[in-house]
Design a protein around this motif. Structure first.
Motif, PDB file in Angstrom:
ATOM      1  N   ASP A  78       0.853  -1.188   0.000  1.00 42.43           N
ATOM      2  CA  ASP A  78       0.000   0.000   0.000  1.00 42.43           C
ATOM      3  C   ASP A  78       0.891   1.241   0.000  1.00 42.43           C
ATOM      4  O   ASP A  78       1.562   1.540   0.993  1.00 42.43           O
ATOM      5  CB  ASP A  78      -0.912  -0.003   1.231  1.00 42.43           C
ATOM      6  CG  ASP A  78      -2.022   1.045   1.155  1.00 42.43           C
ATOM      7  OD1 ASP A  78      -1.870   2.011   0.383  1.00 42.43           O
ATOM      8  OD2 ASP A  78      -3.028   0.884   1.860  1.00 42.43           O
ATOM      9  N   LEU A  79       0.911   1.965  -1.111  1.00 37.64           N
ATOM     10  CA  LEU A  79       1.777   3.139  -1.231  1.00 37.64           C
ATOM     11  C   LEU A  79       1.404   4.237  -0.240  1.00 37.64           C
ATOM     12  O   LEU A  79       2.224   5.096   0.074  1.00 37.64           O
ATOM     13  CB  LEU A  79       1.703   3.698  -2.654  1.00 37.64           C
ATOM     14  CG  LEU A  79       2.205   2.780  -3.772  1.00 37.64           C
ATOM     15  CD1 LEU A  79       2.019   3.460  -5.127  1.00 37.64           C
ATOM     16  CD2 LEU A  79       3.654   2.393  -3.576  1.00 37.64           C
ATOM     17  N   ARG A  80       0.182   4.198   0.276  1.00 36.55           N
ATOM     18  CA  ARG A  80      -0.277   5.271   1.146  1.00 36.55           C
ATOM     19  C   ARG A  80       0.360   5.239   2.526  1.00 36.55           C
ATOM     20  O   ARG A  80       0.371   6.263   3.222  1.00 36.55           O
ATOM     21  CB  ARG A  80      -1.808   5.206   1.271  1.00 36.55           C
ATOM     22  CG  ARG A  80      -2.534   5.499  -0.022  1.00 36.55           C
ATOM     23  CD  ARG A  80      -3.995   5.122   0.046  1.00 36.55           C
ATOM     24  NE  ARG A  80      -4.189   3.671   0.192  1.00 36.55           N
ATOM     25  CZ  ARG A  80      -5.375   3.078   0.204  1.00 36.55           C
ATOM     26  NH1 ARG A  80      -6.478   3.820   0.076  1.00 36.55           N
ATOM     27  NH2 ARG A  80      -5.464   1.774   0.330  1.00 36.55           N
ATOM     28  N   GLU A  95       8.036   6.539  -4.924  1.00 39.20           N
ATOM     29  CA  GLU A  95       6.648   6.108  -5.129  1.00 39.20           C
ATOM     30  C   GLU A  95       5.773   7.270  -5.588  1.00 39.20           C
ATOM     31  O   GLU A  95       4.810   7.083  -6.356  1.00 39.20           O
ATOM     32  CB  GLU A  95       6.068   5.456  -3.869  1.00 39.20           C
ATOM     33  CG  GLU A  95       5.954   6.345  -2.644  1.00 39.20           C
ATOM     34  CD  GLU A  95       7.182   6.322  -1.756  1.00 39.20           C
ATOM     35  OE1 GLU A  95       7.048   6.674  -0.565  1.00 39.20           O
ATOM     36  OE2 GLU A  95       8.277   5.957  -2.241  1.00 39.20           O
ATOM     37  N   ALA A  96       6.103   8.510  -5.138  1.00 36.00           N
ATOM     38  CA  ALA A  96       5.361   9.685  -5.595  1.00 36.00           C
ATOM     39  C   ALA A  96       5.630   9.944  -7.075  1.00 36.00           C
ATOM     40  O   ALA A  96       4.725  10.277  -7.841  1.00 36.00           O
ATOM     41  CB  ALA A  96       5.746  10.904  -4.759  1.00 36.00           C
ATOM     42  N   VAL A 144       3.725   7.386  -9.314  1.00 46.53           N
ATOM     43  CA  VAL A 144       2.290   7.629  -9.478  1.00 46.53           C
ATOM     44  C   VAL A 144       2.017   8.961 -10.168  1.00 46.53           C
ATOM     45  O   VAL A 144       1.162   9.044 -11.066  1.00 46.53           O
ATOM     46  CB  VAL A 144       1.579   7.583  -8.104  1.00 46.53           C
ATOM     47  CG1 VAL A 144       0.124   8.001  -8.228  1.00 46.53           C
ATOM     48  CG2 VAL A 144       1.683   6.188  -7.512  1.00 46.53           C
ATOM     49  N   ASN A 145       2.727  10.028  -9.774  1.00 48.94           N
ATOM     50  CA  ASN A 145       2.428  11.368 -10.278  1.00 48.94           C
ATOM     51  C   ASN A 145       3.236  11.752 -11.505  1.00 48.94           C
ATOM     52  O   ASN A 145       2.868  12.673 -12.224  1.00 48.94           O
ATOM     53  CB  ASN A 145       2.670  12.404  -9.173  1.00 48.94           C
ATOM     54  CG  ASN A 145       1.824  12.139  -7.941  1.00 48.94           C
ATOM     55  OD1 ASN A 145       0.632  11.858  -8.061  1.00 48.94           O
ATOM     56  ND2 ASN A 145       2.426  12.220  -6.764  1.00 48.94           N
ATOM     57  N   ILE A 179       2.926  11.402  -2.211  1.00 49.09           N
ATOM     58  CA  ILE A 179       2.137  10.235  -2.606  1.00 49.09           C
ATOM     59  C   ILE A 179       0.695  10.341  -2.141  1.00 49.09           C
ATOM     60  O   ILE A 179      -0.231   9.890  -2.838  1.00 49.09           O
ATOM     61  CB  ILE A 179       2.786   8.931  -2.096  1.00 49.09           C
ATOM     62  CG1 ILE A 179       2.076   7.703  -2.678  1.00 49.09           C
ATOM     63  CG2 ILE A 179       2.821   8.881  -0.582  1.00 49.09           C
ATOM     64  CD1 ILE A 179       2.140   7.597  -4.180  1.00 49.09           C
ATOM     65  N   ASN A 180       0.448  10.957  -1.005  1.00 50.04           N
ATOM     66  CA  ASN A 180      -0.922  11.036  -0.485  1.00 50.04           C
ATOM     67  C   ASN A 180      -1.636  12.329  -0.840  1.00 50.04           C
ATOM     68  O   ASN A 180      -2.735  12.598  -0.339  1.00 50.04           O
ATOM     69  CB  ASN A 180      -0.922  10.837   1.029  1.00 50.04           C
ATOM     70  CG  ASN A 180      -0.771   9.370   1.400  1.00 50.04           C
ATOM     71  OD1 ASN A 180      -1.461   8.514   0.840  1.00 50.04           O
ATOM     72  ND2 ASN A 180       0.134   9.076   2.321  1.00 50.04           N
ATOM     73  N   PRO A 212      -5.073  10.811  -2.829  1.00 51.65           N
ATOM     74  CA  PRO A 212      -5.159   9.462  -2.259  1.00 51.65           C
ATOM     75  C   PRO A 212      -5.746   8.421  -3.202  1.00 51.65           C
ATOM     76  O   PRO A 212      -5.345   7.264  -3.179  1.00 51.65           O
ATOM     77  CB  PRO A 212      -6.052   9.665  -1.024  1.00 51.65           C
ATOM     78  CG  PRO A 212      -5.915  11.109  -0.678  1.00 51.65           C
ATOM     79  CD  PRO A 212      -5.731  11.816  -1.982  1.00 51.65           C
ATOM     80  N   ALA A 217      -3.036   6.984  -5.376  1.00 48.12           N
ATOM     81  CA  ALA A 217      -2.176   6.090  -4.610  1.00 48.12           C
ATOM     82  C   ALA A 217      -2.867   4.764  -4.357  1.00 48.12           C
ATOM     83  O   ALA A 217      -2.239   3.696  -4.406  1.00 48.12           O
ATOM     84  CB  ALA A 217      -1.780   6.750  -3.291  1.00 48.12           C
ATOM     85  N   SER A 260      -1.893   0.608  -5.696  1.00 53.22           N
ATOM     86  CA  SER A 260      -1.505  -0.240  -4.571  1.00 53.22           C
ATOM     87  C   SER A 260      -2.116  -1.625  -4.710  1.00 53.22           C
ATOM     88  O   SER A 260      -3.335  -1.757  -4.884  1.00 53.22           O
ATOM     89  CB  SER A 260      -1.958   0.389  -3.246  1.00 53.22           C
ATOM     90  OG  SER A 260      -1.300   1.622  -3.015  1.00 53.22           O
TER      91      SER A 260
END
Length: 301
Positions: A166-168, A186-187, A190-191, A203-204, A207, A210, A214
């Motif tokens: 879970d990336l969060r 990880e940020a 995703v971004n 990353i959050n 959400p 993320a 995950s």
């Protein structure tokens, strides 16, 4: 002159096929993605293990974890090690690649002597994240271009070594705050990186993105067994990652075993010791027997 006695044969001969192209990633400057295989010289169709290397989402050097890969091959399993796209390529590029590698093994099963019903996935760190993704989306049409090939992405068993679920909350309980920064890998996964527009979000910050990136978000009933291992002294990826994934799987009735390796860090030498390699190899050998038995629970080594 020294004469040696005859040596009893206890392991098969193992051949290596290096760096064959399993996918052409057209959206990444037409990069050829490579896979290498260890193939035991045994006549019967063999189980297989598809290995994804770790590298913090910034590298995917597949010629790693040599001791474990060779131990698996000496137990009669074909072992494929596959690279995949990393940053600056965004999610879900690496998952597409993992699915493509799995499809490649299915489609070339006869050539490599593989029983396509018995293919497991294995990964460490970011590779464990990718292995978990393939395990939780096993047999589904998610993340593949050819939806008719979904059945060929079925995973018989999943092994994640200090992987990410879970990336969060990847840094849950850790002292270092780097996972909360917009430059954490990880940020960036995703971004995306900033090119033409500002993508600098932690990353959050979003959400739902993320969560979509995950593996824990895709847990469902009916999945095949998972082995989730983590070191108690991991200061890079929180041990919470493996424990929460095991719990989520067990709540859906999936056979999931969480193992804590006492004193082990993130990719430390503890993971390359014979007892740990034997544990992983034995677990996979059990799961990949046609008449396999599974276990569910937690334990500490």
């Amino acid at each position: 002159m020294t004469v040696l006695p005859a040596v009893p044969l206890t392991v098969p001969l193992v051949d290596e096929t290096r760096d064959i192209t399993y996918e052409n990633a057209a959206d990444s400057n037409y990069r050829d993605l490579k896979m290498s295989l260890l193939i035991p010289r045994t006549p019967e169709p063999k189980p297989a293990v598809l290995y994804f290397p770790g590298g913090g989402f910034i590298e995917a050097e597949a010629h790693k974890l040599v001791q474990l890969r060779l131990a698996l091959a000496e137990r009669g399993m074909v072992v494929a090690a596959a690279e995949y796209r990393v940053i600056p390529d965004k999610f879900p590029a690496l998952v597409h690649d993992g699915k493509s590698a799995l499809l490649f093994l299915h489609q070339h099963a006869q050539e490599f002597g593989i029983d396509p019903r018995r293919i497991a996935v294995l990964g460490d760190s970011a590779g464990g994240y990718l292995a978990q993704f393939l395990g939780t989306t096993s047999g589904s049409a998610l993340f593949i271009a050819d939806k008719l090939a979904a059945a060929q992405t079925t995973v018989a068993a999943t092994v994640s070594l200090y992987g990410i679920s879970d990336l969060r909350n990847i840094g849950a309980g850790l002292v270092a705050p780097f996972h909360d920064t917009p430059t954490a890998t990880e940020a960036l996964l995703v971004n995306g990186v900033s090119l033409g527009s500002d993508q600098t979000n932690a990353i959050n910050a979003v959400p739902q993105l993320a969560a979509q990136a995950s593996p824990i978000s895709y847990v469902k009933s009916g999945l095949n067994p998972f082995l989730l291992m983590h070191g108690s002294a991991d200061d890079f990826v929180s041990p919470v990652q493996s424990l929460q994934m095991a719990t989520a799987l067990q709540e859906k009735g999936v056979a999931a075993e969480a193992v804590t390796l006492t004193g082990a860090g993130h990719g430390s030498a503890d993971w390359f010791q014979p007892s740990v390699i034997a544990y992983i190899t034995d677990w996979l050998a059990r799961q990949l027997r046609p008449e396999n038995t599974t276990s569910t629970g937690t334990m500490t080594l």
